[in-house]
Design an enzyme around this catalytic site. Structure first.
Site, PDB file in Angstrom:
ATOM      1  N   ASN A   1       0.686  -1.187  -0.015  1.00  0.00           N
ATOM      2  CA  ASN A   1       0.472  -0.327   0.165  1.00  0.00           C
ATOM      3  C   ASN A   1       1.075   1.412   0.320  1.00  0.00           C
ATOM      4  OD1 ASN A   1      -2.421   1.405   0.242  1.00  0.00           O
ATOM      5  ND2 ASN A   1      -3.601   0.818   1.509  1.00  0.00           N
ATOM      6  N   PHE A   2       0.028   2.390  -0.153  1.00  0.00           N
ATOM      7  CA  PHE A   2       1.148   3.794   0.037  1.00  0.00           C
ATOM      8  C   PHE A   2       1.686   3.675  -1.312  1.00  0.00           C
ATOM      9  CE2 PHE A   2      -0.816   2.781   4.339  1.00  0.00           C
ATOM     10  CZ  PHE A   2      -2.345   3.841   3.793  1.00  0.00           C
ATOM     11  N   LEU A   3       2.583   3.387  -2.196  1.00  0.00           N
ATOM     12  CA  LEU A   3       2.845   3.683  -3.140  1.00  0.00           C
ATOM     13  C   LEU A   3       2.896   4.582  -3.766  1.00  0.00           C
ATOM     14  CD1 LEU A   3       5.447   2.730  -5.484  1.00  0.00           C
ATOM     15  CD2 LEU A   3       3.537   2.090  -6.667  1.00  0.00           C
TER      16      LEU A   3
ATOM     17  N   THR B   1      -3.545  -3.214  -4.953  1.00  0.00           N
ATOM     18  CA  THR B   1      -4.620  -3.011  -5.856  1.00  0.00           C
ATOM     19  C   THR B   1      -4.194  -1.500  -5.725  1.00  0.00           C
ATOM     20  OG1 THR B   1      -5.589  -1.374  -3.693  1.00  0.00           O
ATOM     21  CG2 THR B   1      -7.023  -3.382  -3.967  1.00  0.00           C
TER      22      THR B   1
ATOM     23  N   LEU C   1      -7.103  -0.436   2.196  1.00  0.00           N
ATOM     24  CA  LEU C   1      -7.565   0.461   3.286  1.00  0.00           C
ATOM     25  C   LEU C   1      -7.320   1.192   1.922  1.00  0.00           C
ATOM     26  CD1 LEU C   1      -5.586  -0.282   6.884  1.00  0.00           C
ATOM     27  CD2 LEU C   1      -7.961  -0.119   5.701  1.00  0.00           C
TER      28      LEU C   1
HETATM   29  C1  LIG Z   1       2.374   5.148  -8.923  1.00  0.00           C
HETATM   30  C2  LIG Z   1       2.965   5.726  -9.257  1.00  0.00           C
HETATM   31  C3  LIG Z   1       4.465   5.971  -7.702  1.00  0.00           C
HETATM   32  C4  LIG Z   1       3.897   5.733 -10.079  1.00  0.00           C
HETATM   33  O1  LIG Z   1       4.817   6.771 -10.313  1.00  0.00           O
HETATM   34  P1  LIG Z   1       5.942   7.311 -12.094  1.00  0.00           P
HETATM   35  O2  LIG Z   1       6.958   8.108 -11.154  1.00  0.00           O
HETATM   36  O3  LIG Z   1       4.538   7.316 -12.721  1.00  0.00           O
HETATM   37  O4  LIG Z   1       6.126   5.090 -12.600  1.00  0.00           O
HETATM   38  P2  LIG Z   1       8.160   5.174 -12.825  1.00  0.00           P
HETATM   39  O5  LIG Z   1       8.286   5.701 -14.245  1.00  0.00           O
HETATM   40  O6  LIG Z   1       8.149   5.820 -12.148  1.00  0.00           O
HETATM   41  O7  LIG Z   1       6.809   3.412 -13.373  1.00  0.00           O
HETATM   42  C5  LIG Z   1       6.620   3.331 -14.078  1.00  0.00           C
HETATM   43  C6  LIG Z   1       6.102   2.202 -13.677  1.00  0.00           C
HETATM   44  O8  LIG Z   1       5.057   1.231 -12.896  1.00  0.00           O
HETATM   45  C7  LIG Z   1       4.500   1.273 -13.308  1.00  0.00           C
HETATM   46  N1  LIG Z   1       3.184   1.887 -11.995  1.00  0.00           N
HETATM   47  C8  LIG Z   1       2.087   2.493 -11.913  1.00  0.00           C
HETATM   48  N2  LIG Z   1       1.261   2.615 -11.249  1.00  0.00           N
HETATM   49  C9  LIG Z   1       1.387   2.026 -10.479  1.00  0.00           C
HETATM   50  C10 LIG Z   1       0.785   1.672  -9.876  1.00  0.00           C
HETATM   51  N3  LIG Z   1       0.013   1.354  -8.950  1.00  0.00           N
HETATM   52  N4  LIG Z   1       1.037  -0.108  -8.971  1.00  0.00           N
HETATM   53  C11 LIG Z   1       2.038  -0.577  -9.598  1.00  0.00           C
HETATM   54  N5  LIG Z   1       2.720  -0.399 -10.830  1.00  0.00           N
HETATM   55  C12 LIG Z   1       2.548   0.584 -11.142  1.00  0.00           C
HETATM   56  C13 LIG Z   1       3.856   2.044 -14.548  1.00  0.00           C
HETATM   57  O9  LIG Z   1       2.460   0.661 -14.920  1.00  0.00           O
HETATM   58  C14 LIG Z   1       5.294   1.895 -15.091  1.00  0.00           C
HETATM   59  O10 LIG Z   1       5.708  -0.226 -15.658  1.00  0.00           O
HETATM   60  P3  LIG Z   1       5.312  -0.972 -17.017  1.00  0.00           P
HETATM   61  O11 LIG Z   1       6.612  -0.144 -17.422  1.00  0.00           O
HETATM   62  O12 LIG Z   1       5.930  -2.177 -16.754  1.00  0.00           O
HETATM   63  O13 LIG Z   1       3.545  -0.582 -17.240  1.00  0.00           O
HETATM   64  C15 LIG Z   1       3.151   7.361  -8.861  1.00  0.00           C
HETATM   65  O14 LIG Z   1       2.321   8.094 -10.426  1.00  0.00           O
HETATM   66  C16 LIG Z   1       2.150   8.143  -7.942  1.00  0.00           C
HETATM   67  O15 LIG Z   1       3.156   8.385  -6.706  1.00  0.00           O
HETATM   68  N6  LIG Z   1       0.995   8.504  -7.881  1.00  0.00           N
HETATM   69  C17 LIG Z   1       0.125   9.044  -7.214  1.00  0.00           C
HETATM   70  C18 LIG Z   1       0.156   8.304  -5.800  1.00  0.00           C
HETATM   71  C19 LIG Z   1      -1.085   7.133  -6.331  1.00  0.00           C
HETATM   72  O16 LIG Z   1      -1.075   7.188  -7.360  1.00  0.00           O
HETATM   73  N7  LIG Z   1       0.109   5.477  -6.195  1.00  0.00           N
HETATM   74  C20 LIG Z   1      -0.877   4.155  -6.617  1.00  0.00           C
HETATM   75  C21 LIG Z   1      -1.259   3.840  -5.805  1.00  0.00           C
HETATM   76  S1  LIG Z   1      -2.726   2.239  -6.168  1.00  0.00           S
END
Ligand SMILES: CC(C)(COP(=O)(O)OP(=O)(O)OC[C@H]1O[C@@H](n2cnc3c(N)ncnc32)[C@H](O)[C@@H]1OP(=O)(O)O)[C@@H](O)C(=O)NCCC(=O)NCCS
Length: 467
Positions: free
Chosen positions: A189-191, A225, A467
């Site tokens: 969670n909380f990525l 999720t 959550l």
């Molecule tokens: C989601 C988040 C961490 C992705 O970071 P980013 O800088 O856009 O993406 P990066 O360049 O680091 O990495 C891209 C890869 O991560 C994957 N990815 C993106 N969102 C993801 C998620 N929620 N879970 C797992 N993988 C994810 C992408 O599919 C991509 O992989 P691929 O090449 O196999 O398609 C970022 O957009 C973020 O912090 N968003 C706001 C919070 C959020 O939405 N968190 C996720 C809650 S589920």
């Protein structure tokens, strides 16, 4: 009129034809056939997070997850890759220059404050940046300290010079039952990555690092999720929203006024009684724990994928207040109620919800929307009477949430929620939540249209709430 928002907790049209009686009459064979045919092309792709071409998942195509359009019967389920610990790196993966790994201790107020700061500025937003999910520090501590938690699974990235926290991923251990087989998992969670560090492939690094640390501790599977469509959802559920304070939702732009209605009519439509209706309903107490554990254990067997709680885990997830009374009601994160039979004193039902605020980013009058999320519930009622019982129980949860000053009540279309969403005036949201299993292959499970819950002991579908 369709109310058009796309984030997970936005307001939808409440007139959802997919909940109509005709859909509720799909037979089990049809549903089963539909779900085994679930393919990525059939997943909703109503926003920018829709599915990409398989090959363009540069990271996910290398991971032990089911790939899109895999053929073959996966009904028995099982690990995708056997992990040889000798091949798992003993040191953290190298980070970008100028950044370093950190761990976040959820029991340390300063560190939780830093995490809160990161998430409240950079976590999940709707597409037009009107609202952003805001998990309170108390909530974060609760979510990150369930039994068996380890600091090393709450992984941060800091900028080396400033020591500012710029990225985070977390995991807590859990057991889930997948088609009656217990699987030890980490719940991810909380990525979150700071907006200025996006698109630099930091997310795959965080995921690989937490995977490495879990492997070294003997956990080889995960559940997570996302709104994003990745290879490959094991379940996909729509968000539903039930306004409690319609006027405030309207004033913040969270809710729309349907063309054929008026504000007064909308307010009347969502009016609730001031007191709960189910005889014997009361706040859950510590003494109820054993009975609630048994109740949930039995009830959750209805679903294909469900959590398996120990008593300690249940105490943690439903009893935060009893454990930490000093936090005060305004910071409360979880509410649980039981029904005690007035004559037999037997605990017959339980219902719970938790609190997350959403910051209203561009509204001067209201800063936040308080959202209650339906959590676990269970009933001893026979399948014949279950629908009516749940309608009463969840309506009481709505009344309790309204009394506790919540503005909206969210529920996903999973578990037995089809039995009450329409009747209790939940509206269909635009947000879709996908469930994923890491290093585990099993047929996707269906949540929508499982009409059979009316006449079956086991409706199937997803029973885990994240959550
Ligand atoms: C989601 C988040 C961490 C992705 O970071 P980013 O800088 O856009 O993406 P990066 O360049 O680091 O990495 C891209 C890869 O991560 C994957 N990815 C993106 N969102 C993801 C998620 N929620 N879970 C797992 N993988 C994810 C992408 O599919 C991509 O992989 P691929 O090449 O196999 O398609 C970022 O957009 C973020 O912090 N968003 C706001 C919070 C959020 O939405 N968190 C996720 C809650 S589920």
């Amino acid at each position: 009129m369709e109310e058009s928002n796309t984030t997970q907790n936005h307001l939808p049209t409440s007139n959802d034809p997919s909940l109509s009686k005709s859909n509720l009459n799909l037979d089990k064979a049809t549903v089963s056939e539909l779900l085994t045919k679930l393919r990525i092309a059939e997943l909703p792709s109503d926003d920018s997070r829709g599915p990409k071409d398989v090959e363009s998942y540069k990271f996910w195509k290398t991971q032990p997850v089911p790939q899109f359009n895999e053929e073959g019967d996966k009904s028995r389920g099982g690990a995708i890759r056997m992990i040889n610990l000798d091949e798992v790196p003993k040191d953290p993966y190298p980070l970008l220059d100028g950044f370093e790994w950190a761990t976040i201790d959820p029991e340390n107020e300063t560190e939780v404050g830093e995490l809160y700061e990161l998430l409240s500025k950079h976590y999940v937003e709707d597409d037009d940046s009107t609202f952003r999910l805001t998990y309170s520090p108390v909530f974060l501590r609760w979510a990150l300290t369930s039994p068996g938690w380890q600091k090393q699974w709450h992984i941060g990235v800091r900028a080396s010079t400033s020591q500012k926290l710029v990225a985070f991923i977390s995991g807590v251990p859990a057991n889930i039952s997948i088609h009656a087989q217990t699987v030890k998992v980490i719940e991810i969670n909380f990525l979150c990555i700071h907006k200025r560090l996006r698109s630099k492939r930091l997310a795959p690094l965080l995921i690989r690092e937490i995977t490495r640390r879990c492997y070294l501790q003997g956990i080889y599977q995960a559940i997570y999720t996302a709104a994003a469509v990745l290879p490959t959802p094991v379940a996909s559920c729509r968000y539903y929203h039930r306004p409690l304070n319609w006027l405030k939702l309207y004033e913040t732009g969270f809710s729309h006024l349907p063309a054929n209605s008026t504000k007064a009519r909308q307010i009347a439509k969502y009016h609730l009684p001031s007191t709960t209706q189910t005889p014997g309903l009361r706040p859950m107490q510590a003494d109820d724990l054993g009975a609630v554990h048994e109740l949930l254990e039995r009830y959750l067997q209805r679903f294909d994928i469900s959590p398996t709680f120990s008593i300690d885990e249940l105490r943690h997830w439903l009893f935060l207040e009893a454990d930490r009374p000093k936090e005060g009601a305004s910071k409360r994160v979880v509410w649980a109620f039981v029904v005690e039979h007035p004559e037999t004193q037997e605990i017959t039902d339980v219902v719970s919800f938790y609190a997350i605020e959403s910051a209203a980013l561009s509204h001067s009058q209201h800063n936040v929307i308080r959202t209650a999320y339906l959590y676990y519930y269970a009933s001893t009622e026979s399948t014949q009477n279950l629908q009516q019982r749940l309608q009463g129980l969840i309506n009481d949860a709505l009344i309790s949430a309204k009394k506790a000053q919540f503005d909206v009540f969210n529920a996903l279309r999973l578990q037995d929620n089809d039995l009450f969403l329409e009747k209790l005036r939940f509206g269909r949201g635009d947000g879709q939540l996908n469930y994923y299993l890491f290093n585990y292959r099993v047929n996707p499970v269906a949540n929508e249209n499982h009409s059979d819950c009316l006449d079956s002991q086991r409706p199937g579908g997803m029973g885990v709430i994240m959550l």
